[in-house]
Write a protein that holds these residues in place. Sequence first.
Motif, mmCIF file in Angstrom:
data_model
loop_
_atom_site.group_PDB
_atom_site.id
_atom_site.type_symbol
_atom_site.label_atom_id
_atom_site.label_comp_id
_atom_site.label_asym_id
_atom_site.label_seq_id
_atom_site.Cartn_x
_atom_site.Cartn_y
_atom_site.Cartn_z
ATOM 1 N N LEU B 17 -3.311 -4.801 15.304
ATOM 2 C CA LEU B 17 -2.750 -4.225 14.105
ATOM 3 C C LEU B 17 -3.917 -3.831 13.015
ATOM 4 O O LEU B 17 -3.996 -2.875 12.427
ATOM 5 N N ARG B 20 -5.244 -0.437 13.974
ATOM 6 C CA ARG B 20 -4.571 0.494 13.513
ATOM 7 C C ARG B 20 -4.710 0.895 12.025
ATOM 8 O O ARG B 20 -4.845 2.162 11.717
ATOM 9 N N ILE B 21 -4.676 -0.228 11.113
ATOM 10 C CA ILE B 21 -4.724 0.005 9.955
ATOM 11 C C ILE B 21 -6.157 0.324 9.524
ATOM 12 O O ILE B 21 -6.328 1.279 8.429
ATOM 13 N N THR B 22 -7.264 0.062 10.234
ATOM 14 C CA THR B 22 -8.670 0.302 9.731
ATOM 15 C C THR B 22 -9.282 1.341 10.314
ATOM 16 O O THR B 22 -10.527 2.027 9.708
ATOM 17 N N ASP B 24 -9.002 4.567 10.160
ATOM 18 C CA ASP B 24 -9.497 5.875 9.517
ATOM 19 C C ASP B 24 -9.768 5.553 8.043
ATOM 20 O O ASP B 24 -9.767 6.255 7.122
ATOM 21 N N VAL B 25 -10.292 4.384 7.771
ATOM 22 C CA VAL B 25 -10.651 3.911 6.283
ATOM 23 C C VAL B 25 -12.110 4.264 6.255
ATOM 24 O O VAL B 25 -13.144 4.446 7.023
ATOM 25 N N ILE B 36 -15.120 -3.240 6.650
ATOM 26 C CA ILE B 36 -14.355 -4.107 7.297
ATOM 27 C C ILE B 36 -15.204 -4.458 8.632
ATOM 28 O O ILE B 36 -15.759 -3.548 9.242
#
Lengths: 343, 343
Positions: B17, B20-22, B24-25, B36
């Motif tokens: 998870l 997935r969240i990070t 394209d940061v 991150i």
Amino acid sequence: MSENKRTEVDQLGEFGLIERITKDVEINHKSTVKGIGDDAAVIDCGDDYMVVSTDMLLEGIHFDLSFMPLQHLGYKAIAVNVSDIAAMNALPEQVTVSIAITNRFSVEAIDMIYQGIKAACKNYNVDLVGGDTTSSRSGLVISVSVTGRVAKDKIVYRSGAKKGDILCLSGDIGGAYMGLQVLLREKKVYESNPEMQPKLDDYEYIVGRQLRPEARTDVIHDLREIGIVPTSMIDVSDGVASEIMHICKASGVGAAIYEQKLPVDQRTFDACHEFKIPSVTPGLNGGEDYELLFTIDQEDFKKVEKNPNIYFIGYIDEAESGARMVTVGDQIVPISAQGFKHF
Amino acid sequence: MSENKRTEVDQLGEFGLIERITKDVEINHKSTVKGIGDDAAVIDCGDDYMVVSTDMLLEGIHFDLSFMPLQHLGYKAIAVNVSDIAAMNALPEQVTVSIAITNRFSVEAIDMIYQGIKAACKNYNVDLVGGDTTSSRSGLVISVSVTGRVAKDKIVYRSGAKKGDILCLSGDIGGAYMGLQVLLREKKVYESNPEMQPKLDDYEYIVGRQLRPEARTDVIHDLREIGIVPTSMIDVSDGVASEIMHICKASGVGAAIYEQKLPVDQRTFDACHEFKIPSVTPGLNGGEDYELLFTIDQEDFKKVEKNPNIYFIGYIDEAESGARMVTVGDQIVPISAQGFKHF
């Protein structure tokens, strides 16, 4: 036995509780320039100050997912934190996001929250640098911390207002509160008859003020450009009345605001009329508009007097005068910080 | 339609998870030195780096108030955050605390939480500079953010381990996990018969490891004193196996640890025996010990070899070798990051 004493939080209120918690807090690092008591803490950072703020949003307290789209929630979580940074005359740079979810949230739902978070990060030019992802037994929790930066001679506290300063607002107020009233009404209609579709088209502006507020970093850019450093500043999260009280208390001054000068948008005004609420109520005591309330020196007035985006709502005077409103009918009414009660 | 797709979070797992969240940061500020992916984010701060970390603790997920005293909870909330700062070879300076409470918490209960928070702030020399107090519909939530400082040439990431480095641990492991097993057992006994008093006297050490862990800032002071900058470091929140995997992945190396060298306290060992759990399990996969796992250059070994508080548990080699454990019986077992499942 004192250990068996039970005092309810309601007896103290939020401000009383904060006062109790913070009264014996010690500051030991010389890098801590300002601790508790402003929109953000201030930390020495070489040539600049770093400002740090944090806010936690809980489902059922700060938002209602029956009418708050997940992208908007993500966006708002960042915006309300960035707003605290702007209130120090700083611009945001980094943000951390901790999120707790129950198993009713799918990966796709989490994606939507982060779409909003990332859109806000892009819009406010802030880097997402960390956070925490965890489970929750009940309800969604989002906790955001944000850091910002400002030159040391440009930092603005709540405490710098002085007699003669002009009270300014960066935009219209009361809209977010009236937007919430509309959303709550439509929710009730929907709950009693799920066939009914919510009627929100006529309320787009005020509903938008509630669901997708913007932090006014643009105002910070503007002020820098025209060379104004406000003497004090705070963001309007709990309502103008409450924020004016904070400035008066921190600065040791009084203030007068003119009811007639309070910027209430026509669409907010119309909703007040429909709900039979005097428009001064959401203007003074509604929350979550996230506009900036600030004071400027009279000398600076000429630099902004023709700026259509700044509203001049009153002035600062002696502490003895207190905070008060001059009504349309020229009556003088003391302002009391009613604050904003979450639904 | 993709919008109707529902993927459960369990299908991805926590690390999936986060990935997935990070993925394209974007990082846009040159002040963001590290985003991150480590124990803390790193921000440029004049002559120093500022490190920032955040952690959120939720009732029913991270703690159980039926056996977690409120003071200890407050203390632990600070300690686990400070531990992330120590893992960057930094020392903490400021902390913000956001807390959400239901109306079952009295003012006196909140006082107790803050007693623990303030005791930890004093112990770790960190200033409480801000936060947020709010209501919760269900359960207590504590979200802490902490800032720390380190000279630019002393920052330590997970990514600096290299072939030949020695793997070190700052203290014994597995105690916090076994303490939790004891607490859960006594809770069950109590629930089935409320007349029974929990028997915890014999388990003081391991229960203490669970309820009142310490962040090892003392180790950071020691390392500074003897002039060692570890090549990589991480704190043991999810178990040594998982943390070693993080170092191997971030550094692009492999690692070997010796089962025999894993520091497991006799009292932890005794509890393992009683619970019929092999002592290597809590040692490798138990979490929440908050010791520091770090690697040092072989050149530095002579500076610490006689330090009774540092355990040498293995070494770093090529990525191709992977992460593995050499058992007491000289078998080689690959390490898999099982992580720590909260109860």
